[in-house]
Scaffold this motif. Sequence first.
Motif, PDB file in Angstrom:
ATOM      1  N   THR A  20      -6.292 -11.593   9.419  1.00 43.48           N
ATOM      2  CA  THR A  20      -6.933 -10.286   9.243  1.00 43.48           C
ATOM      3  C   THR A  20      -6.190  -9.518   8.163  1.00 43.48           C
ATOM      4  N   GLY A  21      -6.956  -9.012   7.189  1.00 45.08           N
ATOM      5  CA  GLY A  21      -6.368  -8.399   5.992  1.00 45.08           C
ATOM      6  C   GLY A  21      -6.511  -9.395   4.870  1.00 45.08           C
ATOM      7  N   LEU A  22      -7.617  -9.268   4.122  1.00 44.53           N
ATOM      8  CA  LEU A  22      -7.931 -10.322   3.144  1.00 44.53           C
ATOM      9  C   LEU A  22      -7.837  -9.814   1.709  1.00 44.53           C
ATOM     10  N   ALA A  23      -6.799  -9.015   1.442  1.00 44.26           N
ATOM     11  CA  ALA A  23      -6.512  -8.667   0.050  1.00 44.26           C
ATOM     12  C   ALA A  23      -5.857  -9.909  -0.573  1.00 44.26           C
ATOM     13  N   VAL A  24      -5.153  -9.735  -1.657  1.00 45.23           N
ATOM     14  CA  VAL A  24      -4.669 -10.899  -2.405  1.00 45.23           C
ATOM     15  C   VAL A  24      -3.823 -11.871  -1.565  1.00 45.23           C
ATOM     16  N   MET A  25      -2.900 -11.341  -0.755  1.00 42.91           N
ATOM     17  CA  MET A  25      -2.011 -12.215   0.018  1.00 42.91           C
ATOM     18  C   MET A  25      -2.759 -12.902   1.163  1.00 42.91           C
ATOM     19  N   GLY A  26      -3.491 -12.091   1.929  1.00 41.19           N
ATOM     20  CA  GLY A  26      -4.189 -12.630   3.099  1.00 41.19           C
ATOM     21  C   GLY A  26      -5.223 -13.671   2.720  1.00 41.19           C
ATOM     22  N   HIS A  43     -11.073 -12.025   8.983  1.00 43.85           N
ATOM     23  CA  HIS A  43     -11.427 -10.643   9.326  1.00 43.85           C
ATOM     24  C   HIS A  43     -10.782  -9.693   8.330  1.00 43.85           C
ATOM     25  N   ASN A  44     -11.520  -8.668   7.974  1.00 45.57           N
ATOM     26  CA  ASN A  44     -10.976  -7.602   7.132  1.00 45.57           C
ATOM     27  C   ASN A  44     -11.642  -6.305   7.549  1.00 45.57           C
ATOM     28  N   ARG A  45     -10.907  -5.193   7.422  1.00 46.27           N
ATOM     29  CA  ARG A  45     -11.475  -3.892   7.830  1.00 46.27           C
ATOM     30  C   ARG A  45     -12.862  -3.690   7.201  1.00 46.27           C
ATOM     31  N   SER A  46     -12.939  -3.914   5.902  1.00 46.83           N
ATOM     32  CA  SER A  46     -14.252  -3.797   5.248  1.00 46.83           C
ATOM     33  C   SER A  46     -14.745  -5.217   4.962  1.00 46.83           C
ATOM     34  N   VAL A  86      -1.912  -6.921   6.197  1.00 51.56           N
ATOM     35  CA  VAL A  86      -2.364  -5.628   5.672  1.00 51.56           C
ATOM     36  C   VAL A  86      -1.156  -4.825   5.184  1.00 51.56           C
ATOM     37  N   LYS A  87      -1.424  -3.705   4.612  1.00 51.83           N
ATOM     38  CA  LYS A  87      -0.371  -2.830   4.090  1.00 51.83           C
ATOM     39  C   LYS A  87       0.639  -2.519   5.194  1.00 51.83           C
ATOM     40  N   ALA A  88       1.915  -2.542   4.832  1.00 50.65           N
ATOM     41  CA  ALA A  88       2.965  -2.281   5.824  1.00 50.65           C
ATOM     42  C   ALA A  88       2.902  -0.823   6.281  1.00 50.65           C
ATOM     43  N   ALA A  90       1.724   2.294   8.789  1.00 51.02           N
ATOM     44  CA  ALA A  90       0.672   2.726   9.722  1.00 51.02           C
ATOM     45  C   ALA A  90      -0.512   1.752   9.787  1.00 51.02           C
ATOM     46  N   PRO A  91      -0.983   1.185   8.640  1.00 48.97           N
ATOM     47  CA  PRO A  91      -2.095   0.223   8.744  1.00 48.97           C
ATOM     48  C   PRO A  91      -1.747  -0.960   9.651  1.00 48.97           C
ATOM     49  N   THR A  92      -0.521  -1.436   9.581  1.00 46.61           N
ATOM     50  CA  THR A  92      -0.115  -2.567  10.426  1.00 46.61           C
ATOM     51  C   THR A  92      -0.147  -2.159  11.896  1.00 46.61           C
ATOM     52  N   ASP A 111       2.838 -10.726  12.150  1.00 43.71           N
ATOM     53  CA  ASP A 111       2.748  -9.770  11.042  1.00 43.71           C
ATOM     54  C   ASP A 111       3.422 -10.396   9.833  1.00 43.71           C
ATOM     55  N   GLY A 112       2.621 -10.778   8.850  1.00 44.07           N
ATOM     56  CA  GLY A 112       3.163 -11.415   7.638  1.00 44.07           C
ATOM     57  C   GLY A 112       3.403 -10.433   6.513  1.00 44.07           C
ATOM     58  N   GLY A 113       3.219  -9.135   6.779  1.00 45.57           N
ATOM     59  CA  GLY A 113       3.444  -8.125   5.736  1.00 45.57           C
ATOM     60  C   GLY A 113       4.926  -7.825   5.573  1.00 45.57           C
ATOM     61  N   GLY A 141       6.795 -15.230  -2.154  1.00 43.92           N
ATOM     62  CA  GLY A 141       6.200 -16.144  -3.135  1.00 43.92           C
ATOM     63  C   GLY A 141       5.044 -15.509  -3.875  1.00 43.92           C
ATOM     64  N   GLY A 142       4.714 -14.253  -3.508  1.00 45.59           N
ATOM     65  CA  GLY A 142       3.614 -13.579  -4.181  1.00 45.59           C
ATOM     66  C   GLY A 142       2.307 -14.306  -3.937  1.00 45.59           C
ATOM     67  N   GLU A 143       1.306 -13.985  -4.742  1.00 46.37           N
ATOM     68  CA  GLU A 143      -0.025 -14.540  -4.474  1.00 46.37           C
ATOM     69  C   GLU A 143      -0.077 -16.039  -4.746  1.00 46.37           C
TER      70      GLU A 143
HETATM   71  P1  NBP Z   1      -2.164  -4.635   0.431  1.00 45.07           P
HETATM   72  O1  NBP Z   1      -0.776  -4.337   0.810  1.00 45.07           O
HETATM   73  O2  NBP Z   1      -2.688  -4.063  -0.837  1.00 45.07           O
HETATM   74  O3  NBP Z   1      -3.125  -4.165   1.645  1.00 45.07           O
HETATM   75  C1  NBP Z   1      -4.526  -4.262   1.531  1.00 45.07           C
HETATM   76  C2  NBP Z   1      -5.112  -4.730   2.846  1.00 45.07           C
HETATM   77  O4  NBP Z   1      -4.758  -3.825   3.912  1.00 45.07           O
HETATM   78  C3  NBP Z   1      -6.632  -4.755   2.799  1.00 45.07           C
HETATM   79  O5  NBP Z   1      -7.076  -5.883   3.511  1.00 45.07           O
HETATM   80  C4  NBP Z   1      -7.009  -3.447   3.493  1.00 45.07           C
HETATM   81  O6  NBP Z   1      -8.301  -3.455   4.043  1.00 45.07           O
HETATM   82  C5  NBP Z   1      -5.969  -3.430   4.579  1.00 45.07           C
HETATM   83  N1  NBP Z   1      -5.822  -2.127   5.237  1.00 45.07           N
HETATM   84  C6  NBP Z   1      -5.319  -0.951   4.789  1.00 45.07           C
HETATM   85 BR1  NBP Z   1      -4.745  -0.652   3.077  1.00 45.07          BR
HETATM   86  N2  NBP Z   1      -5.310   0.017   5.695  1.00 45.07           N
HETATM   87  C7  NBP Z   1      -5.827  -0.543   6.802  1.00 45.07           C
HETATM   88  C8  NBP Z   1      -6.087  -0.053   8.089  1.00 45.07           C
HETATM   89  N3  NBP Z   1      -5.772   1.195   8.445  1.00 45.07           N
HETATM   90  N4  NBP Z   1      -6.656  -0.890   8.983  1.00 45.07           N
HETATM   91  C9  NBP Z   1      -6.973  -2.152   8.651  1.00 45.07           C
HETATM   92  N5  NBP Z   1      -6.730  -2.695   7.435  1.00 45.07           N
HETATM   93  C10 NBP Z   1      -6.169  -1.886   6.519  1.00 45.07           C
HETATM   94  O7  NBP Z   1      -2.429  -6.217   0.423  1.00 45.07           O
HETATM   95  P2  NBP Z   1      -1.533  -7.403  -0.182  1.00 45.07           P
HETATM   96  O8  NBP Z   1      -0.955  -7.069  -1.518  1.00 45.07           O
HETATM   97  O9  NBP Z   1      -2.357  -8.608  -0.028  1.00 45.07           O
HETATM   98  O10 NBP Z   1      -0.286  -7.490   0.831  1.00 45.07           O
HETATM   99  C11 NBP Z   1      -0.461  -7.696   2.234  1.00 45.07           C
HETATM  100  C12 NBP Z   1       0.890  -7.601   2.911  1.00 45.07           C
HETATM  101  O11 NBP Z   1       1.732  -8.633   2.409  1.00 45.07           O
HETATM  102  C13 NBP Z   1       1.630  -6.289   2.651  1.00 45.07           C
HETATM  103  O12 NBP Z   1       2.340  -5.900   3.800  1.00 45.07           O
HETATM  104  C14 NBP Z   1       2.591  -6.633   1.555  1.00 45.07           C
HETATM  105  O13 NBP Z   1       3.737  -5.802   1.536  1.00 45.07           O
HETATM  106  C15 NBP Z   1       2.940  -8.073   1.903  1.00 45.07           C
HETATM  107  N6  NBP Z   1       3.389  -8.910   0.796  1.00 45.07           N
HETATM  108  C16 NBP Z   1       2.825  -8.800  -0.432  1.00 45.07           C
HETATM  109  C17 NBP Z   1       3.264  -9.620  -1.474  1.00 45.07           C
HETATM  110  C18 NBP Z   1       2.622  -9.531  -2.824  1.00 45.07           C
HETATM  111  O14 NBP Z   1       3.116 -10.216  -3.739  1.00 45.07           O
HETATM  112  N7  NBP Z   1       1.558  -8.751  -2.995  1.00 45.07           N
HETATM  113  C19 NBP Z   1       4.269 -10.550  -1.252  1.00 45.07           C
HETATM  114  C20 NBP Z   1       4.800 -10.674   0.016  1.00 45.07           C
HETATM  115  C21 NBP Z   1       4.352  -9.839   1.039  1.00 45.07           C
HETATM  116  P3  NBP Z   1      -9.555  -2.955   3.164  1.00 45.07           P
HETATM  117  O15 NBP Z   1      -9.963  -4.114   2.311  1.00 45.07           O
HETATM  118  O16 NBP Z   1     -10.591  -2.621   4.180  1.00 45.07           O
HETATM  119  O17 NBP Z   1      -9.112  -1.776   2.355  1.00 45.07           O
END
Ligand code: NBP
Length: 489
Positions: A20-26, A43-46, A86-88, A90-92, A111-113, A141-143
């Motif tokens: 759940t949480g399908l931005a770049v990492m998920g 699953h993703n919020r939107s 998802v974002k670390a 309150a969203p988590t 929780d993988g955030g 490892g990033g995306e």
């Molecule tokens: P983001 O940190 O940009 O989070 C976006 C995601 O969070 C979307 O799926 C969004 O849903 C969801 N979200 C938010 Br914002 N608020 C929410 C809420 N109140 N309820 C439910 N869902 C909510 O995504 P990311 O860059 O893929 O990173 C995900 C996690 O992995 C983060 O904790 C990040 O710190 C960690 N991380 C990132 C990296 C990296 O290289 N980017 C590396 C290692 C770890 P929506 O689509 O509905 O807005």
Amino acid sequence: MSSAAPESKATDGTAQIGVTGLAVMGSNIARNFARHGYTVALHNRSIAKTDALLNEHGSDGEFVRTETMAEFAAALQRPRRALIMVKAGAPTDAVIEELAEVFEDGDIIIDGGNALYTDTIRREKAMAERGLHFVGAGISGGEEGALNGPSIMPGGPAESYKSLGPLLEEISAHVDGVPCCTHIGPDGAGHFVKMVHNGIEYSDMQLIGEAYQLLRDGLGMSAGEIAEVFTEWNTGDLDSFLVEITAEVLQQTDAKTGRPLVDVILDEAEQKGTGRWTVKSALDLGVPVTGIAEAVFARALSGSVPQRKATTGLASGELGERPADRDTFTEDVRRALYASKIIAYAQGFNQIQAGSAEYGWNVTPGDLATIWRGGCIIRAKFLNRIKDAFDEDPDLPTLIVAPYFRSAIEESIDSWRRVVVTATRLGIPIPGFSSALSYFDALRTERLPAALTQGLRDFFGAHTYGRIDADPAARFHTLWSGDHSEVEA
Ligand code: NBP
């Protein structure tokens, strides 16, 4: 495929894992699971992100599209395993609560955030009270790593690792056939270790930046020439992901101006917070992570625009000549970089040992060196050396005294001092290199000025001091405002 892998590809309540949480990492981790033959509930919020993933990458494997948390839970095999990406903050918390409402006894929430480890400790306790397993897993490892194999640092109950571990190990990076994933320890251990990993990453990047600036301003080399140096360095002891990509970034030409891209990027480094967390935790634990702190402050200084504008061009005093021999100085910088990097890792591992002792996690430092060899941003050849050092002596007080690192520093020390002196003479800021050298000098110094500090503290605050000729636990006080005689406190 591990024993936990699917026998059947059925998609009705049989997904082995959910994301759940399908931005770049998920989305990339979900695809990674699917490519390994697992059925993945999405699953993703939107719903837009879920559909985008299915439209663009649905052919990667078996996915189950869900719109609500209830559907998501229903799509999963029991015990359910759901990875939150998802974002670390309150969203988590919000997503954990939604999951907890639909999950049942023995289900696992991961929780993988990038959560703060104290949040993970709190969440694990709260979920345990509700009969759920909570695993805070650091993922690095990033995306690209998320898709092709990250380094994974799961904490949480050892029991949950039995069911979860094989899946995570399978999708993680592998080096010499060994997965870059292992159970780190209870509750917040995984996120703590990931936090320090990021802190070391800050330090590594700062040191690389200083080496670049020394070659640029100390020798007048172009970005392209420095790229060649980094490419060469990447064939030796410094072989690492960050050194490799430094060469790539330095080689990049800006399409608009035709100049090296690095010359047109604004020199204000941003930060998301894990470096700052590392330093705050180190302050609480009393562990001197000077390299990480300098790196965090160097980013803050680069962003101190009003102060920088107000002081640009202030008198430097008389500066020295540039080094006469380019090859000799370049080799000095390489050695200084390597020695400073050893200090950064030594400090980071000390912080992990201190955190582990404070929270009773029993983290094995050698395991971390093993799982950081691949997938993560600080992957580097020399992590093999760190693993060897901790295998030989798990209670090593500092990496610096392990035979390999001790001799690496001995071979570098003259170069290191020359680089710090030259940079100072040329007015080139090198907070990372110089603080690492000061840290090393302070550790190896027999008598530190802390004796005077203690004398001063006793003078103005009657804080007492120990004596070199008494039991270290015994405390003494001098009657400074009286006859200056000493009494035992
Ligand atoms: P983001 O940190 O940009 O989070 C976006 C995601 O969070 C979307 O799926 C969004 O849903 C969801 N979200 C938010 Br914002 N608020 C929410 C809420 N109140 N309820 C439910 N869902 C909510 O995504 P990311 O860059 O893929 O990173 C995900 C996690 O992995 C983060 O904790 C990040 O710190 C960690 N991380 C990132 C990296 C990296 O290289 N980017 C590396 C290692 C770890 P929506 O689509 O509905 O807005």
